[in-house]
Design a protein around this motif. Structure first.
Motif, PDB file in Angstrom:
ATOM      1  N   MET A 246      86.769 138.114 118.774  1.00 49.28           N
ATOM      2  CA  MET A 246      87.114 139.462 118.330  1.00 49.28           C
ATOM      3  C   MET A 246      87.420 140.390 119.499  1.00 49.28           C
ATOM      4  SD  MET A 246      84.782 140.068 115.014  1.00 49.28           S
ATOM      5  CE  MET A 246      84.565 138.740 113.841  1.00 49.28           C
ATOM      6  N   ALA A 247      86.759 140.177 120.628  1.00 47.12           N
ATOM      7  CA  ALA A 247      87.063 140.976 121.814  1.00 47.12           C
ATOM      8  C   ALA A 247      88.482 140.707 122.298  1.00 47.12           C
ATOM      9  CB  ALA A 247      86.054 140.676 122.925  1.00 47.12           C
ATOM     10  N   GLU A 248      88.927 139.453 122.201  1.00 48.06           N
ATOM     11  CA  GLU A 248      90.264 139.067 122.651  1.00 48.06           C
ATOM     12  C   GLU A 248      91.350 139.363 121.617  1.00 48.06           C
ATOM     13  OE1 GLU A 248      91.083 137.825 125.686  1.00 48.06           O
ATOM     14  OE2 GLU A 248      88.984 138.121 126.245  1.00 48.06           O
ATOM     15  N   ALA A 249      90.970 139.507 120.362  1.00 46.81           N
ATOM     16  CA  ALA A 249      91.936 139.652 119.269  1.00 46.81           C
ATOM     17  C   ALA A 249      92.704 140.964 119.355  1.00 46.81           C
ATOM     18  CB  ALA A 249      91.211 139.580 117.924  1.00 46.81           C
ATOM     19  N   ASP A 250      93.968 140.892 118.939  1.00 47.39           N
ATOM     20  CA  ASP A 250      94.779 142.104 118.806  1.00 47.39           C
ATOM     21  C   ASP A 250      94.437 142.815 117.506  1.00 47.39           C
ATOM     22  OD1 ASP A 250      96.384 141.711 121.168  1.00 47.39           O
ATOM     23  OD2 ASP A 250      97.340 140.066 120.084  1.00 47.39           O
ATOM     24  N   GLU A 251      94.022 142.031 116.507  1.00 50.61           N
ATOM     25  CA  GLU A 251      93.706 142.591 115.206  1.00 50.61           C
ATOM     26  C   GLU A 251      92.558 141.801 114.583  1.00 50.61           C
ATOM     27  OE1 GLU A 251      96.142 143.908 111.161  1.00 50.61           O
ATOM     28  OE2 GLU A 251      97.206 142.952 112.817  1.00 50.61           O
ATOM     29  N   VAL A 252      91.654 142.534 113.900  1.00 59.54           N
ATOM     30  CA  VAL A 252      90.543 141.912 113.191  1.00 59.54           C
ATOM     31  C   VAL A 252      90.508 142.500 111.782  1.00 59.54           C
ATOM     32  CG1 VAL A 252      88.038 141.547 113.080  1.00 59.54           C
ATOM     33  CG2 VAL A 252      89.190 141.600 115.307  1.00 59.54           C
ATOM     34  N   THR A 253      90.485 141.621 110.796  1.00 60.34           N
ATOM     35  CA  THR A 253      90.434 142.031 109.394  1.00 60.34           C
ATOM     36  C   THR A 253      89.254 141.353 108.727  1.00 60.34           C
ATOM     37  OG1 THR A 253      92.845 142.211 109.331  1.00 60.34           O
ATOM     38  CG2 THR A 253      91.704 142.114 107.212  1.00 60.34           C
ATOM     39  N   ARG A 254      88.452 142.150 108.015  1.00 58.34           N
ATOM     40  CA  ARG A 254      87.345 141.590 107.243  1.00 58.34           C
ATOM     41  C   ARG A 254      87.794 141.510 105.785  1.00 58.34           C
ATOM     42  NH1 ARG A 254      81.885 144.411 107.879  1.00 58.34           N
ATOM     43  NH2 ARG A 254      83.165 146.198 107.360  1.00 58.34           N
ATOM     44  N   ILE A 255      87.565 140.355 105.179  1.00 56.02           N
ATOM     45  CA  ILE A 255      87.862 140.158 103.763  1.00 56.02           C
ATOM     46  C   ILE A 255      86.528 140.068 103.037  1.00 56.02           C
ATOM     47  CG2 ILE A 255      88.972 138.697 102.024  1.00 56.02           C
ATOM     48  CD1 ILE A 255      90.930 139.914 104.066  1.00 56.02           C
ATOM     49  N   TRP A 256      86.352 140.926 102.059  1.00 58.24           N
ATOM     50  CA  TRP A 256      85.122 140.930 101.295  1.00 58.24           C
ATOM     51  C   TRP A 256      85.483 140.943  99.830  1.00 58.24           C
ATOM     52  CZ3 TRP A 256      80.838 139.267 102.900  1.00 58.24           C
ATOM     53  CH2 TRP A 256      79.640 139.535 102.241  1.00 58.24           C
ATOM     54  N   TYR A 257      85.311 139.808  99.165  1.00 55.93           N
ATOM     55  CA  TYR A 257      85.647 139.642  97.751  1.00 55.93           C
ATOM     56  C   TYR A 257      87.087 140.049  97.464  1.00 55.93           C
ATOM     57  CZ  TYR A 257      80.690 138.865  97.403  1.00 55.93           C
ATOM     58  OH  TYR A 257      79.424 138.360  97.597  1.00 55.93           O
ATOM     59  N   GLY A 258      87.975 139.596  98.334  1.00 56.61           N
ATOM     60  CA  GLY A 258      89.408 139.818  98.142  1.00 56.61           C
ATOM     61  C   GLY A 258      89.936 141.124  98.703  1.00 56.61           C
ATOM     62  N   LEU A 259      89.059 142.011  99.133  1.00 57.63           N
ATOM     63  CA  LEU A 259      89.495 143.291  99.691  1.00 57.63           C
ATOM     64  C   LEU A 259      89.556 143.201 101.210  1.00 57.63           C
ATOM     65  CD1 LEU A 259      87.299 145.703  97.543  1.00 57.63           C
ATOM     66  CD2 LEU A 259      89.710 145.116  97.204  1.00 57.63           C
ATOM     67  N   ALA A 260      90.658 143.675 101.773  1.00 61.31           N
ATOM     68  CA  ALA A 260      90.850 143.617 103.221  1.00 61.31           C
ATOM     69  C   ALA A 260      90.492 144.950 103.856  1.00 61.31           C
ATOM     70  CB  ALA A 260      92.300 143.268 103.533  1.00 61.31           C
ATOM     71  N   GLN A 261      89.792 144.876 104.990  1.00 66.22           N
ATOM     72  CA  GLN A 261      89.451 146.065 105.757  1.00 66.22           C
ATOM     73  C   GLN A 261      89.790 145.785 107.215  1.00 66.22           C
ATOM     74  OE1 GLN A 261      85.245 146.874 106.142  1.00 66.22           O
ATOM     75  NE2 GLN A 261      85.616 149.035 106.514  1.00 66.22           N
ATOM     76  N   THR A 262      90.651 146.608 107.799  1.00 67.47           N
ATOM     77  CA  THR A 262      91.010 146.451 109.203  1.00 67.47           C
ATOM     78  C   THR A 262      89.866 147.002 110.049  1.00 67.47           C
ATOM     79  OG1 THR A 262      93.361 146.667 108.724  1.00 67.47           O
ATOM     80  CG2 THR A 262      92.674 147.055 111.000  1.00 67.47           C
ATOM     81  N   LEU A 263      89.323 146.137 110.906  1.00 71.98           N
ATOM     82  CA  LEU A 263      88.241 146.538 111.802  1.00 71.98           C
ATOM     83  C   LEU A 263      88.770 146.883 113.182  1.00 71.98           C
ATOM     84  CD1 LEU A 263      85.545 143.846 110.893  1.00 71.98           C
ATOM     85  CD2 LEU A 263      85.818 146.139 109.929  1.00 71.98           C
ATOM     86  N   LYS A 264      89.912 146.260 113.546  1.00 74.47           N
ATOM     87  CA  LYS A 264      90.473 146.479 114.877  1.00 74.47           C
ATOM     88  C   LYS A 264      91.970 146.246 114.809  1.00 74.47           C
ATOM     89  CE  LYS A 264      90.378 144.458 119.543  1.00 74.47           C
ATOM     90  NZ  LYS A 264      89.784 143.409 120.379  1.00 74.47           N
ATOM     91  N   LYS A 265      92.710 147.105 115.462  1.00 77.56           N
ATOM     92  CA  LYS A 265      94.144 146.899 115.605  1.00 77.56           C
ATOM     93  C   LYS A 265      94.497 147.449 116.985  1.00 77.56           C
ATOM     94  CE  LYS A 265      98.307 146.872 113.020  1.00 77.56           C
ATOM     95  NZ  LYS A 265      98.740 146.691 111.652  1.00 77.56           N
TER      96      LYS A 265
END
Length: 131
Positions: free
Chosen positions: A107-126
């Motif tokens: 996640m530190a190296e990622a350009d983008e991090v998305t959490r999926i929780w029961y089909g719903l997407a939440q952007t944590l990092k972009k």
């Protein structure tokens, strides 16, 4: 690199399939985490299973994963195996902790991090949108 994380059976794969509709994609599952000259988008999943099965030390496994995903159009699908629950078995605790440390590095190296929780997407990092 784009990291997708969520619990088991929470819709991560469906989210990725929808996101990549119409693109040439190479899916890599457990045991097929390797470097190649693939030019299309690569989706890697099952790292927690691979980590449980590998003979590499945690440090070597982490380096291998980070080298594999470096400078590529990669989506890494991670299953959150902890969520604050401490396993009774020592081996499972060790795996949970190793996954946690590896996931932090990814996640530190990622350009983008998305959490999926029961089909719903939440952007944590972009990248470029961090505060």
């Amino acid at each position: 690199m784009h990291v997708i994380i969520g619990g088991a059976h929470n819709g991560k794969r469906e989210y990725v399939r929808t996101m990549l509709a119409g693109r040439e994609v190479e899916w890599r599952e457990v045991g097929h985490l390797y470097n190649s000259d693939a030019t299309q988008t690569i989706v890697i999943s099952g790292i927690e299973k691979w980590l449980a099965e590998t003979d590499l030390s945690e440090a070597d496994a982490t380096d291998y994963v980070l080298t594999t995903v470096a400078d590529r159009d990669v989506i890494v699908v991670l299953t959150d195996i902890g969520r604050g629950i401490v396993p009774i078995e020592a081996q499972q605790r060790k795996l949970r902790d190793a996954c946690g440390r590896l996931y932090q590095r990814l996640m530190a190296e990622a350009d983008e991090v998305t959490r999926i929780w029961y089909g719903l997407a939440q952007t944590l990092k972009k990248r470029g949108e961090e505060s």
